[in-house]
Design an enzyme around this catalytic site. Sequence first.
Site, short mmCIF file in Angstrom:
data_model
loop_
_atom_site.label_atom_id
_atom_site.label_comp_id
_atom_site.label_asym_id
_atom_site.label_seq_id
_atom_site.Cartn_x
_atom_site.Cartn_y
_atom_site.Cartn_z
CD GLU A 154 -9.19 -5.27 -5.26
OE1 GLU A 154 -10.08 -5.73 -6.02
OE2 GLU A 154 -9.44 -4.59 -4.25
CD GLU A 165 -10.46 -8.54 1.16
OE1 GLU A 165 -9.65 -7.85 0.50
OE2 GLU A 165 -11.53 -8.10 1.62
#
Length: 282
Positions: free
Chosen positions: A116, A183
């Site tokens: 991430e 996301e």
Amino acid sequence: MGDKITVPDVRARKGGPKLTMVTAYDYPSARMASEAGVDIILVGDSVANVVHGMDDTLGVDIDIMVLHAQAVRRAEPDPLVVVDMPWLSFHISREDTLRNAGRLVREGGAEAVKLEGGHRRVPMIDALISAEIPVMGHLGLTPQSVHAMGGYRVQGREIEAARALVQEAKELEAAGVFAIVLEGVPDVVARMVTEQVSVPTIGIGAGPHTDGQVLVYTDLLGLGFGRYPKFVRKYEEFAERGVAAMSTFVADVRSGAFPGEAESYHLPDDVARELEGRLSDD
Ligand code: KIV
């Protein structure tokens, strides 16, 4: 089993046909994903919430991710197996990042890793790619940043944040990632990113304009017990059906309906009678 999907296969799917990715954390979920023909299995750090019942993804470490990756690989799945790098496994140094990713590959059988973050992750991504470990990026709502974000909130709503997101996607592309998960971002922002990078984007809560879609498999199957996010489409109601099936088992055992003849092992009648006789003589 069919054809094994590789990193170059995924990379080549920019612009279509659309990629499909689901999470899997163990042998049966990996078998389901493989037999369903999905392209990519993500051994996600969402295993923390979904399997271990934790409140966030911060509680899982490399050992736990290795264990779940091993279970997935035992299913010999056709989809590419990407394993999440858990929180703090890629934040300390390039060396530490490489050591941790190396464990996912060597012990867990990962074929690629996902991590991430944007700009700040570029040196770590570079270290991994220099060691021939393919990397998938992840931008937008990054659950490992739950405290920094002040909760799980859609990202990139304002012009500056949206601009930064597009810029970070370009930085990840330049660093050499083979795909980027987007996301929790508005559909227009996901479309802009998708149009401006040459690697496939895979959306979750990012609208329809990405090069692929990912869902957590327990969401997709209705196997969760909490509230489902807005972006989930439940294709099944496994939790409800599982509770109903187990309730029937409970009732059947209590009533004597289970096990029946077909579920029991029988000896031929004469052998059974003789055995019974001898045992009662003992
Ligand atoms: O861990 C996970 O399940 C993920 C997906 C939501 C992309 O990172």
